[in-house]
Scaffold this active site. Structure first.
Site, short mmCIF file in Angstrom:
data_model
loop_
_atom_site.label_atom_id
_atom_site.label_comp_id
_atom_site.label_asym_id
_atom_site.label_seq_id
_atom_site.Cartn_x
_atom_site.Cartn_y
_atom_site.Cartn_z
N HIS A 43 0.82 -1.21 0.00
CA HIS A 43 0.00 0.00 0.00
C HIS A 43 0.86 1.26 0.00
CE1 HIS A 43 -3.69 -2.24 0.59
NE2 HIS A 43 -4.34 -1.10 0.42
N LYS A 108 -10.63 -7.22 7.51
CA LYS A 108 -11.39 -7.45 8.74
C LYS A 108 -11.17 -6.28 9.69
CE LYS A 108 -7.80 -10.17 11.08
NZ LYS A 108 -7.35 -9.56 12.33
#
Lengths: 188, 280
Positions: A43, A108
């Site tokens: 990322h 999550k």
């Protein structure tokens, strides 16, 4: 009280605007098509590349990123176990990717305000897969190929072909949140 | 004096790493069964069933239950009458981890340094706590420690006068704050007393107990029960999607402490409780 349980909805990637608009918090969704894996360092590199106006390893438009770092594939399998990792570690990077056309994320745990705001503004959805169901989830992955940042090992960007990959909508584009809703409903 | 060979230890550790990653113990499987019975949320029940199915797939196909095959943690009870031949205990353990993580296709998740962060490629080094005990046994307790739940764990030095209420609210607040990220239903390890590092070790040690086995001291066992009840009122539920089963158990371990201190450590453990033990 709105019912949280609904029938499963089948969607395919890349995600069309119409599909994104139709998805609501609590929807059970089965994803088929191509999704991309990326976690922490990948990322950072993607967002650095955007800042430096470099070409990205894949076109983000309409795509889904899955926050996972799989175990190595045994010889008879396309991939090892591959469950979701904690999404909040990607919070500072996700808005820049959403702005560039990313339409879905699978992970999550709750997202920060900056991500929720970006999802509302640019129409993107956050899905959760069940944390710790990694062996089961790996069975829905039909192909896996490293397409960028190979030096990162498990954290490299992989292009996955998935079939009926089971997730649930946590944040829809209308600002709803499954974690808040679920907790409110069952708190005593 | 009992002699144990370096290679024997390494081989057994390698097998133990693979076994722990792929085969959940009966205690967690039956805890999940009990959770299915008491869960009120339909979605929560579906999540719990998915976890049982996942455990079955993992066992049948020798796949890790979770992709985070963690940092390898060992609590060793080293009998005074044991002599290791061919090398040092810690080297034997690390050799076992190296072999097991390679052979078992487990994820290598360890970086060599917290700042420069280069992957060591073999999941070493392990974290090893060794205690010298009487006798001629070498008892090795192993636990896979994933980062998702470990990252949500906390430690706090309370004032002694904050007492039981202070302890309870710190444990519950920790679950409220990070519980969803830690992959519920959780097993909550609490270390009480000792000092700063001791309470953290106690909280981890408590997680080595079979799930739901109460503390031997009655008053501590009833505190475990009380805290579990309160946690399951939070509504977080399986996978955090809402429900009654946020935690499967609370385990507390205690140690004497200073008149001015009340250290509390809360170590959250995900439902994938992966631990094994062996005696050599």
């Amino acid at each position: 009280m709105p019912k949280l349980i609904k029938k499963e909805i089948r969607i395919t990637t890349p995600l069309a605007d119409k599909v994104i608009k139709s998805l609501k918090t609590g929807d059970k969704v089965l994803i088929s098509g191509i999704i991309y894996t990326a976690r922490d360092v990948a990322h950072k590199r993607l967002v650095d590349a955007i800042k430096d106006k470099e070409k990205l390893p894949f076109n983000l438009k309409g795509q889904i990123i899955y926050f996972t770092g799989p175990t190595p594939a045994p010889p008879d399998k396309v991939i090892g176990s591959a469950g979701p990792t904690t999404s909040s570690r990607m919070d500072s990077f996700s808005p820049a990717l959403i702005k560039k056309g990313l339409k879905g994320m699978i992970g999550k745990g709750p997202r920060g305000k900056e991500v929720v705001d970006a999802m509302k503004k640019y129409k993107a959805v956050y899905f959760a897969a069940v944390g710790g169901a990694a062996a089961l989830l790996s069975k829905r992955i039909k192909k896996s190929e490293v397409i960028a940042y190979e030096d990162l090992g498990t954290e490299a960007i992989r292009r996955l072909e998935v079939e009926d990959f089971p997730v649930i909508v946590v944040n829809d584009i209308y600002g709803d949140d499954l974690y808040l809703k679920g907790m409110k409903r069952y708190a005593m | 004096m009992k002699e144990i060979h370096f290679n024997d230890i390494a081989d057994k550790i390698a097998q133990m790493c693979i076994d722990a990653a792929c085969n959940l113990d009966e205690d967690i499987l039956s805890a999940l069964d009990r959770a299915i019975e008491i869960e009120k949320s339909t979605l929560g029940i579906e999540v719990l069933r998915q976890l049982k199915e996942n455990a079955e797939i993992a066992r049948n196909e020798s796949l890790p239950v979770c992709q985070d095959t963690g940092m390898a943690l060992f609590f060793v009870e080293y009998g005074e009458d044991v002599k290791i031949k061919g090398g040092l205990l810690n080297d034997a353990i690390n050799e076992g981890v190296r072999q097991g993580y390679k052979k078992g296709y487990l994820r290598k998740s360890i970086v060599n340094d917290p700042i420069t962060r280069r992957n060591t490629q073999d999941n070493t080094p392990a974290i090893i706590h060794t205690e010298l005990v009487a006798g001629n046994n070498l008892k090795i307790n192993f636990k896979i420690v994933g980062a998702g739940c470990e990252n949500m764990s906390k430690i706090k030095m309370l004032k002694p006068t904050e007492g039981i209420e202070g302890i309870k609210s710190f444990v519950i607040d920790t679950v409220k704050e990070g519980g969803i990220n830690a992959c519920p239903p959780l097993i909550i390890g609490v270390g009480l007393g000792g000092n700063f590092e001791m309470c953290a070790i106690l909280s981890k040690k408590s997680l080595m107990r079979p799930i739901g086995q109460p503390n031997k001291r009655m008053e501590i066992a009833s505190l475990e029960e009380d805290i579990l009840k309160d946690i399951n009122k939070l509504g977080i539920g399986p996978a955090g999607f809402g429900g009654r089963v946020t935690a499967l158990a609370v385990h507390i371990e205690t140690y004497p402490c200073h008149i001015a201190s009340l250290p509390v450590a809360v170590n959250l453990n995900c439902h994938a409780s992966r631990k094994k033990a062996l005696i050599l």
